[in-house]
Design a protein around this motif. Structure first.
Motif, PDB file in Angstrom:
ATOM      1  N   PRO A  58       0.841  -1.206   0.000  1.00 60.48           N
ATOM      2  CA  PRO A  58       0.000   0.000   0.000  1.00 60.48           C
ATOM      3  C   PRO A  58       0.874   1.253   0.000  1.00 60.48           C
ATOM      4  O   PRO A  58       1.932   1.290   0.646  1.00 60.48           O
ATOM      5  CB  PRO A  58      -0.791  -0.123   1.307  1.00 60.48           C
ATOM      6  CG  PRO A  58      -0.754  -1.573   1.647  1.00 60.48           C
ATOM      7  CD  PRO A  58       0.551  -2.090   1.138  1.00 60.48           C
ATOM      8  N   ARG A  59       0.473   2.268  -0.721  1.00 58.41           N
ATOM      9  CA  ARG A  59       1.303   3.469  -0.831  1.00 58.41           C
ATOM     10  C   ARG A  59       1.414   4.232   0.482  1.00 58.41           C
ATOM     11  O   ARG A  59       2.294   5.091   0.621  1.00 58.41           O
ATOM     12  CB  ARG A  59       0.766   4.368  -1.945  1.00 58.41           C
ATOM     13  CG  ARG A  59       1.076   3.774  -3.311  1.00 58.41           C
ATOM     14  CD  ARG A  59       0.569   4.561  -4.470  1.00 58.41           C
ATOM     15  NE  ARG A  59       0.814   3.799  -5.697  1.00 58.41           N
ATOM     16  CZ  ARG A  59       0.118   3.942  -6.804  1.00 58.41           C
ATOM     17  NH1 ARG A  59      -0.871   4.832  -6.865  1.00 58.41           N
ATOM     18  NH2 ARG A  59       0.397   3.206  -7.867  1.00 58.41           N
ATOM     19  N   SER A  60       0.581   3.912   1.409  1.00 55.12           N
ATOM     20  CA  SER A  60       0.729   4.515   2.732  1.00 55.12           C
ATOM     21  C   SER A  60       2.055   4.090   3.369  1.00 55.12           C
ATOM     22  O   SER A  60       2.642   4.829   4.166  1.00 55.12           O
ATOM     23  CB  SER A  60      -0.443   4.113   3.637  1.00 55.12           C
ATOM     24  OG  SER A  60      -0.523   2.692   3.757  1.00 55.12           O
ATOM     25  N   ILE A  61       2.546   2.890   2.999  1.00 55.47           N
ATOM     26  CA  ILE A  61       3.854   2.434   3.490  1.00 55.47           C
ATOM     27  C   ILE A  61       4.953   3.333   2.946  1.00 55.47           C
ATOM     28  O   ILE A  61       5.865   3.761   3.675  1.00 55.47           O
ATOM     29  CB  ILE A  61       4.113   0.965   3.077  1.00 55.47           C
ATOM     30  CG1 ILE A  61       3.030   0.046   3.648  1.00 55.47           C
ATOM     31  CG2 ILE A  61       5.496   0.521   3.510  1.00 55.47           C
ATOM     32  CD1 ILE A  61       3.071  -0.100   5.149  1.00 55.47           C
ATOM     33  N   HIS A  62       4.886   3.658   1.648  1.00 55.61           N
ATOM     34  CA  HIS A  62       5.870   4.558   1.050  1.00 55.61           C
ATOM     35  C   HIS A  62       5.780   5.943   1.689  1.00 55.61           C
ATOM     36  O   HIS A  62       6.809   6.621   1.860  1.00 55.61           O
ATOM     37  CB  HIS A  62       5.653   4.662  -0.457  1.00 55.61           C
ATOM     38  CG  HIS A  62       5.863   3.371  -1.196  1.00 55.61           C
ATOM     39  ND1 HIS A  62       6.954   2.560  -0.994  1.00 55.61           N
ATOM     40  CD2 HIS A  62       5.103   2.747  -2.147  1.00 55.61           C
ATOM     41  CE1 HIS A  62       6.877   1.496  -1.787  1.00 55.61           C
ATOM     42  NE2 HIS A  62       5.759   1.587  -2.494  1.00 55.61           N
ATOM     43  N   ALA A  63       4.571   6.365   2.029  1.00 58.89           N
ATOM     44  CA  ALA A  63       4.403   7.666   2.690  1.00 58.89           C
ATOM     45  C   ALA A  63       5.147   7.686   4.025  1.00 58.89           C
ATOM     46  O   ALA A  63       5.827   8.669   4.367  1.00 58.89           O
ATOM     47  CB  ALA A  63       2.921   7.967   2.886  1.00 58.89           C
ATOM     48  N   GLN A  64       5.042   6.585   4.770  1.00 58.38           N
ATOM     49  CA  GLN A  64       5.731   6.512   6.059  1.00 58.38           C
ATOM     50  C   GLN A  64       7.254   6.541   5.869  1.00 58.38           C
ATOM     51  O   GLN A  64       7.984   7.172   6.642  1.00 58.38           O
ATOM     52  CB  GLN A  64       5.324   5.230   6.790  1.00 58.38           C
ATOM     53  CG  GLN A  64       3.856   5.182   7.198  1.00 58.38           C
ATOM     54  CD  GLN A  64       3.465   3.824   7.744  1.00 58.38           C
ATOM     55  OE1 GLN A  64       4.228   3.169   8.463  1.00 58.38           O
ATOM     56  NE2 GLN A  64       2.262   3.368   7.408  1.00 58.38           N
TER      57      GLN A  64
END
Length: 364
Positions: A58-64
């Motif tokens: 999930p791109r939320s992982i990249h955001a973190q």
């Protein structure tokens, strides 16, 4: 004149290219350098896949991850990760867009692909919310030779016109650490001004001086950086490249040294560009002019003490041609392929020997 004609035929036909490539590869193995830690790879490696789960994440992982790199003071971030399709959950795109905007120094990739089998090429850009937040976009085209080996890179490429900088060049341009377009090294495409808008065009081709085989550049596991298990000093003021190193993710390039993840290929381009170590191949006219001049070597050497039209003459001429090639490469980062010139000198020498052997004195 026959030698000049043969020289043109050999250059145009590319018959000696495999020999030139072999010479360049052999020399490159003894011309490596040690990276100075200004470039670090955050690797999507097996350890990260084990802890985070199956890729793509999930791109939320990249955001973190981007938020973590922002906190740790990364100099700039090159994400060799595709974000051209919308996420199943729009909030993931919004989160990564916000993290990218907050950092202010994130570069994402752009590449060309055919949407349908046999269809025309289209540029694959990040989805609009993300594309509007990035500091720059950079193309990640790998410059494969006919033998599928990647010896060089295109600093500019694009659909119809080479307007996208490479990912590495785009990163350096964020803080004006790269030469401007008029001073960029590389061999120019002579026809890029008359190209079709549907063709992927490339320009500023350079040969790479690889630091070494895969694994030469420093790597940090994605999951370790994400979970703050990496000392800040390993990331502060570093160029950070994020990409896959795990097998099976389809991002492995064949280089003369070893198979190499695409993200480490980008690391080689980035460090070489920043340190001025990219090699520019000579164009046809300069190749031809230099080779034509060096064809005169046997004539200049002939008649010197101890040198006649013998094998010593051939050996000295060949060594001087190779020395010229290596001097240009080492001293000026210019690549002149020497094998066409060597081939013509050998052919002329053999032809002369045959003519002299078959010559008979005239009878009056």
């Amino acid at each position: 004149m026959a030698g000049i004609g043969l020289l043109v035929l050999l250059i145009v036909s590319d018959l000696t290219v495999p020999l030139d490539n072999a010479l360049y590869d052999l020399h490159a193995r003894y011309w490596r350098y040690t990276p100075d830690d200004r470039v670090v790879i955050v690797a999507i490696d097996p350890k990260s896949l084990d802890e985070i789960g199956r890729f793509p994440w999930p791109r939320s992982i990249h955001a973190q991850l981007i938020d973590r790199l922002t906190t740790d003071g990364a100099r700039g971030i090159g994400m060799d990760v595709t974000m051209s399709a919308p996420s199943n959950d729009p909030k993931n795109d919004e989160e990564v867009a916000a993290a990218i905007h907050s950092n202010g120094k994130v570069v994402l990739p752009v590449f060309a692909e055919a949407v349908t089998l046999g269809g025309s090429l289209q540029e694959a850009l990040p989805v609009p919310p993300i594309a509007q937040s990035v500091a720059a976009l950079g193309q990640v085209d790998a410059a494969k030779d006919n033998d599928e080996q990647v010896r060089g890179a295109y600093l500019k490429a694009g659909l119809g016109s080479p307007y996208w900088p490479s990912l590495a060049l785009a990163l350096l341009q964020l803080e004006h650490a790269a030469p401007n377009n008029t001073l960029l090294p590389g061999l120019h495409d002579p026809i890029h001004g008359d190209a079709s808008p549907y063709l992927w065009m490339r320009d500023n081709y350079v040969l790479l001086r690889y630091a070494g085989p895969a694994g030469t550049f420093g790597r940090l596991s994605y999951v370790d950086v994400l979970n703050n298990r990496v000392p800040t000093n390993l990331l502060k003021d570093r160029w950070v490249l994020v990409g896959a190193t795990a097998e099976g993710l389809g991002d492995i390039l064949q280089t003369p040294d070893s198979p190499m993840p695409g993200v480490e290929y980008q690391a080689n381009v980035l460090e070489s560009l920043e340190r001025g170590m990219l090699v520019t191949p000579l164009d046809f006219l300069r190749q031809f002019a230099l080779a034509a001049v060096l064809l005169a070597l046997p004539l200049l050497l002939y008649g010197l003490p101890g040198i006649g039209r013998n094998w010593v003459l051939l050996l000295i001429s060949a060594l001087l041609v190779l020395a010229t090639c290596l001097a240009l490469l080492r001293g000026w980062y210019v690549w002149w392929p020497p094998m066409t010139c060597l081939a013509v000198i050998v052919v002329e020498f053999v032809a002369w020997q045959l003519l002299m052997r078959d010559r008979r004195p005239a009878h009056g």
